[in-house]
Design a protein around this motif. Structure first.
Motif, short mmCIF file in Angstrom:
data_model
loop_
_atom_site.label_atom_id
_atom_site.label_comp_id
_atom_site.label_asym_id
_atom_site.label_seq_id
_atom_site.Cartn_x
_atom_site.Cartn_y
_atom_site.Cartn_z
N GLU A 185 -127.74 -35.43 -34.18
CA GLU A 185 -129.18 -34.92 -34.65
C GLU A 185 -129.78 -36.35 -35.32
OE1 GLU A 185 -130.73 -32.41 -33.63
OE2 GLU A 185 -129.04 -31.92 -32.31
N ASP A 186 -131.10 -36.35 -35.17
CA ASP A 186 -131.67 -37.47 -35.89
C ASP A 186 -131.74 -37.17 -37.30
OD1 ASP A 186 -132.69 -38.57 -33.45
OD2 ASP A 186 -134.73 -37.58 -33.43
N ASN A 187 -131.71 -36.12 -38.01
CA ASN A 187 -131.49 -35.83 -39.20
C ASN A 187 -130.37 -36.47 -39.96
OD1 ASN A 187 -134.10 -34.69 -39.40
ND2 ASN A 187 -133.24 -32.60 -39.38
N ASP A 188 -129.37 -36.32 -39.15
CA ASP A 188 -128.03 -36.67 -39.43
C ASP A 188 -127.84 -38.40 -39.42
OD1 ASP A 188 -126.55 -34.31 -39.76
OD2 ASP A 188 -126.48 -34.02 -37.47
N ILE B 263 -130.54 -40.13 -39.84
CA ILE B 263 -131.43 -40.54 -40.90
C ILE B 263 -130.70 -40.40 -42.26
CG2 ILE B 263 -133.56 -40.05 -42.23
CD1 ILE B 263 -134.81 -39.17 -39.46
N GLU B 264 -130.21 -39.31 -42.56
CA GLU B 264 -129.41 -39.11 -43.71
C GLU B 264 -128.30 -40.32 -43.85
OE1 GLU B 264 -126.90 -35.58 -46.33
OE2 GLU B 264 -126.90 -35.62 -44.19
N THR C 47 -135.06 -46.83 -41.56
CA THR C 47 -135.45 -45.56 -41.41
C THR C 47 -137.07 -45.37 -41.73
OG1 THR C 47 -134.93 -44.55 -43.57
CG2 THR C 47 -133.16 -44.45 -41.70
N ASP D 275 -144.10 -38.19 -46.30
CA ASP D 275 -143.78 -38.02 -44.78
C ASP D 275 -145.13 -38.33 -44.19
OD1 ASP D 275 -141.21 -37.79 -45.28
OD2 ASP D 275 -141.28 -35.66 -44.65
#
Length: 234
Positions: free
Chosen positions: A85-88, A90-91, A178, A192
């Protein structure tokens, strides 16, 4: 180019064996461990050139490993994870990772990422030795001291934000930055809403430095994540 020393932090035996066999066949020096704490201790004692890190470790999350290593080391960290996932992504990148490889991956892709990272290390070392205030990448040059950029010897007419964006990417060439990192560095905020502004400035910048903005050669987009400046051959 001498082969880099690699630290592999991976608890999946099949993946770890695949990586180890690949590194051995291609002449890399490497050390393997299967826990986060041991990975941190090994990184501190062995000082590897590059770290290959899984996020799903048995004793701690890989993102925490990244944060702890980043508190004292700038060694490139390539995440190898089943989290897609993109969130993973990015983190992990925001925590300080340099690249992200999603499982399952091909041996050729792993080797390509390692070569790219090693080229970046070599380039950074060369630049540090030269101590030059001028950045050069293919036909693109940035004179940080004078505060202007040129392409094919002609000065680029950049807005202040475009110049700051180009300089930030150049100073981190080869590393995925990012959206949130870029926004924080350029606008000094974590809001954001500035991501929309970033996309506008990026589109404008590409029109000025890319011969074909729809097929960029200098700045690569990582959809949903951020941007990376590619190293061009001289």
């Amino acid at each position: 180019m001498n082969k880099a020393g690699i630290l592999v932090v991976e608890d999946d035996k099949a993946i770890k064996n695949l990586i180890a066999t690949t590194l051995e066949l291609h002449g890399y020096r490497y050390i393997c461990c299967d826990k986060g704490e041991l990975g941190i201790l090994t990184a501190a004692s062995q000082r590897p050139d590059i770290i290959l890190l899984d996020l799903g470790l048995p004793d701690m999350d890989g993102v925490e490993v990244i944060k702890k290593v980043r508190s004292w080391s700038s060694a490139p960290i390539i995440v190898i994870s089943a989290r897609s996932e993109d969130n993973d992504k990015i983190e992990a990148l925001d925590a300080g990772a340099d690249d992200y490889l999603t499982k399952p991956f091909s041996v050729d892709e792993l080797l390509a990422r390692l070569r790219s990272t090693q080229r970046r290390l070599s380039y950074m070392q060369t630049q540090a030795e030269r101590q030059s205030p001028v950045f050069t990448n293919g036909e693109l040059s940035i004179d940080f001291a004078a505060g202007y950029a040129t392409l094919e010897g002609k000065e680029l007419h950049l807005t202040p934000y475009e110049y700051k964006l180009l300089s930030l990417l150049a100073q981190n060439m080869g590393k995925v930055l990012t959206h949130s990192f870029i926004v924080r560095e350029i606008w000094g905020t974590t809001w954001d809403g500035e991501v929309a502004s970033l996309r506008v400035f990026m589109a404008s910048l590409r029109k000025k430095i890319e011969k074909n903005p729809s097929h960029p050669q200098y700045i690569q987009t990582h959809v949903g994540v951020g941007y990376r400046m590619l190293r061009r051959e001289e």
